[in-house]
Design a protein around this motif. Structure first.
Motif, PDB file in Angstrom:
ATOM      1  N   LEU A  70     -29.673  64.256 -65.294  1.00 61.95           N
ATOM      2  CA  LEU A  70     -29.592  65.167 -65.278  1.00 61.95           C
ATOM      3  C   LEU A  70     -29.318  65.705 -64.093  1.00 61.95           C
ATOM      4  CD1 LEU A  70     -32.786  67.001 -66.982  1.00 61.95           C
ATOM      5  CD2 LEU A  70     -30.975  66.260 -68.471  1.00 61.95           C
ATOM      6  N   LEU A  71     -28.514  66.716 -63.811  1.00 62.31           N
ATOM      7  CA  LEU A  71     -28.041  67.254 -62.500  1.00 62.31           C
ATOM      8  C   LEU A  71     -28.320  68.514 -62.134  1.00 62.31           C
ATOM      9  CD1 LEU A  71     -26.112  66.728 -60.460  1.00 62.31           C
ATOM     10  CD2 LEU A  71     -24.089  67.843 -61.168  1.00 62.31           C
ATOM     11  N   VAL A  72     -28.518  68.824 -61.561  1.00 59.27           N
ATOM     12  CA  VAL A  72     -29.580  69.754 -60.986  1.00 59.27           C
ATOM     13  C   VAL A  72     -28.963  70.531 -59.694  1.00 59.27           C
ATOM     14  CG1 VAL A  72     -31.989  70.870 -59.915  1.00 59.27           C
ATOM     15  CG2 VAL A  72     -31.664  69.257 -62.565  1.00 59.27           C
ATOM     16  N   THR A  73     -28.888  71.865 -59.598  1.00 57.91           N
ATOM     17  CA  THR A  73     -28.212  72.598 -58.548  1.00 57.91           C
ATOM     18  C   THR A  73     -29.405  73.383 -57.830  1.00 57.91           C
ATOM     19  OG1 THR A  73     -25.890  72.314 -59.705  1.00 57.91           O
ATOM     20  CG2 THR A  73     -26.553  74.382 -57.484  1.00 57.91           C
ATOM     21  N   VAL A  74     -29.660  73.103 -57.288  1.00 57.60           N
ATOM     22  CA  VAL A  74     -30.318  74.085 -55.986  1.00 57.60           C
ATOM     23  C   VAL A  74     -29.757  74.979 -54.649  1.00 57.60           C
ATOM     24  CG1 VAL A  74     -32.440  73.570 -57.207  1.00 57.60           C
ATOM     25  CG2 VAL A  74     -31.939  72.437 -55.105  1.00 57.60           C
ATOM     26  N   LEU A  79     -35.218  76.000 -50.118  1.00 50.52           N
ATOM     27  CA  LEU A  79     -36.133  75.037 -49.612  1.00 50.52           C
ATOM     28  C   LEU A  79     -36.480  75.634 -48.279  1.00 50.52           C
ATOM     29  CD1 LEU A  79     -33.691  72.472 -51.187  1.00 50.52           C
ATOM     30  CD2 LEU A  79     -35.964  74.001 -51.859  1.00 50.52           C
ATOM     31  N   SER A  80     -36.209  76.755 -47.574  1.00 56.14           N
ATOM     32  CA  SER A  80     -36.846  77.014 -46.528  1.00 56.14           C
ATOM     33  C   SER A  80     -36.432  75.405 -45.764  1.00 56.14           C
ATOM     34  CB  SER A  80     -38.300  77.293 -46.498  1.00 56.14           C
ATOM     35  OG  SER A  80     -38.649  78.574 -47.534  1.00 56.14           O
ATOM     36  N   GLY A  81     -35.585  75.651 -45.404  1.00 59.94           N
ATOM     37  CA  GLY A  81     -35.838  74.136 -44.195  1.00 59.94           C
ATOM     38  C   GLY A  81     -35.854  72.539 -45.036  1.00 59.94           C
ATOM     39  N   ILE A  82     -36.233  72.057 -45.656  1.00 59.10           N
ATOM     40  CA  ILE A  82     -36.590  71.198 -46.852  1.00 59.10           C
ATOM     41  C   ILE A  82     -35.594  70.820 -47.544  1.00 59.10           C
ATOM     42  CG2 ILE A  82     -38.228  70.297 -48.420  1.00 59.10           C
ATOM     43  CD1 ILE A  82     -40.222  71.042 -46.507  1.00 59.10           C
ATOM     44  N   ARG A  83     -34.892  69.331 -47.251  1.00 62.79           N
ATOM     45  CA  ARG A  83     -33.978  68.767 -47.849  1.00 62.79           C
ATOM     46  C   ARG A  83     -34.067  67.775 -48.963  1.00 62.79           C
ATOM     47  NH1 ARG A  83     -28.666  68.887 -44.927  1.00 62.79           N
ATOM     48  NH2 ARG A  83     -28.710  70.414 -43.323  1.00 62.79           N
ATOM     49  N   PRO A  84     -33.916  68.057 -50.152  1.00 63.99           N
ATOM     50  CA  PRO A  84     -34.431  66.774 -50.949  1.00 63.99           C
ATOM     51  C   PRO A  84     -33.580  65.644 -50.802  1.00 63.99           C
ATOM     52  CG  PRO A  84     -33.184  69.142 -52.257  1.00 63.99           C
ATOM     53  CD  PRO A  84     -33.175  68.872 -50.224  1.00 63.99           C
ATOM     54  N   PRO A 111     -26.656  73.839 -44.865  1.00 64.66           N
ATOM     55  CA  PRO A 111     -26.397  73.751 -46.701  1.00 64.66           C
ATOM     56  C   PRO A 111     -26.634  75.033 -47.738  1.00 64.66           C
ATOM     57  CG  PRO A 111     -28.780  73.046 -45.646  1.00 64.66           C
ATOM     58  CD  PRO A 111     -28.541  73.788 -44.917  1.00 64.66           C
ATOM     59  N   LEU A 112     -25.324  75.067 -48.159  1.00 64.49           N
ATOM     60  CA  LEU A 112     -25.029  76.018 -49.423  1.00 64.49           C
ATOM     61  C   LEU A 112     -26.100  75.738 -50.195  1.00 64.49           C
ATOM     62  CD1 LEU A 112     -21.655  76.824 -49.158  1.00 64.49           C
ATOM     63  CD2 LEU A 112     -23.601  78.073 -48.159  1.00 64.49           C
ATOM     64  N   LEU A 113     -26.141  73.858 -51.012  1.00 66.52           N
ATOM     65  CA  LEU A 113     -25.985  73.637 -52.405  1.00 66.52           C
ATOM     66  C   LEU A 113     -26.568  72.777 -52.609  1.00 66.52           C
ATOM     67  CD1 LEU A 113     -23.177  74.993 -54.659  1.00 66.52           C
ATOM     68  CD2 LEU A 113     -25.710  76.046 -54.624  1.00 66.52           C
ATOM     69  N   PHE A 114     -27.388  72.244 -52.964  1.00 60.28           N
ATOM     70  CA  PHE A 114     -27.837  70.868 -52.989  1.00 60.28           C
ATOM     71  C   PHE A 114     -27.819  70.124 -54.873  1.00 60.28           C
ATOM     72  CE2 PHE A 114     -30.707  71.553 -49.941  1.00 60.28           C
ATOM     73  CZ  PHE A 114     -30.373  71.004 -48.701  1.00 60.28           C
ATOM     74  N   ARG A 115     -26.921  69.752 -54.975  1.00 61.94           N
ATOM     75  CA  ARG A 115     -26.670  68.266 -56.377  1.00 61.94           C
ATOM     76  C   ARG A 115     -27.782  67.249 -56.305  1.00 61.94           C
ATOM     77  NH1 ARG A 115     -23.546  71.337 -60.221  1.00 61.94           N
ATOM     78  NH2 ARG A 115     -22.237  69.581 -60.607  1.00 61.94           N
TER      79      ARG A 115
END
Length: 120
Positions: A70-74, A79-84, A111-115
């Motif tokens: 799956l591809l998840v966009t957040v 995320l308050s400073g947490i980077r996946p 970061p604007l978005l994380f995929r």
């Protein structure tokens, strides 16, 4: 963050808030290896967030992408400073998915978005 970045960040966050599903990003903080037991221990930390889940077309399967991924966009600001990162766990509807790959969409250094490419 630039004015454009702030504007785009707000738009992304609003859309994900409106259309996203609740999920939890989990990671183990301060992990350490115990050679006596052969186990890795650490403190788990959970970060609730909203994300948009997409299935990946069979045309893209191969290489890094496997069938069922799956591809998840957040939104980055959720995320308050947490980077996946690869190795994190993402729980969607109670089902655990491993984070395989992360792409960051940013303006400048923010970061604007994380995929997230995730796999059961």
């Amino acid at each position: 963050m630039t004015p454009l970045g702030s504007s785009l960040s707000g738009v992304a966050a609003r859309l994900i808030t409106r259309y996203g599903a609740p999920m939890v990003l989990s990671r183990t903080e301060a992990a350490s290896y115990d050679p006596a037991t052969g186990s890795v221990t650490g403190t788990p930390s959970d970060h609730p967030l909203l994300g948009i889940v997409e299935s990946i077309s069979a045309a893209f399967v191969g290489g890094l992408v496997q069938n069922g991924d799956l591809l998840v966009t957040v939104a980055g600001e959720d995320l308050s400073g947490i980077r996946p990162a690869p190795g994190d766990l993402l729980r969607i509807d109670g089902t655990a998915h491993d984070v395989v790959n992360v792409t960051t969409i940013a303006t400048g250094t923010e970061p604007l978005l994380f995929r997230l490419l995730v796999r059961r």
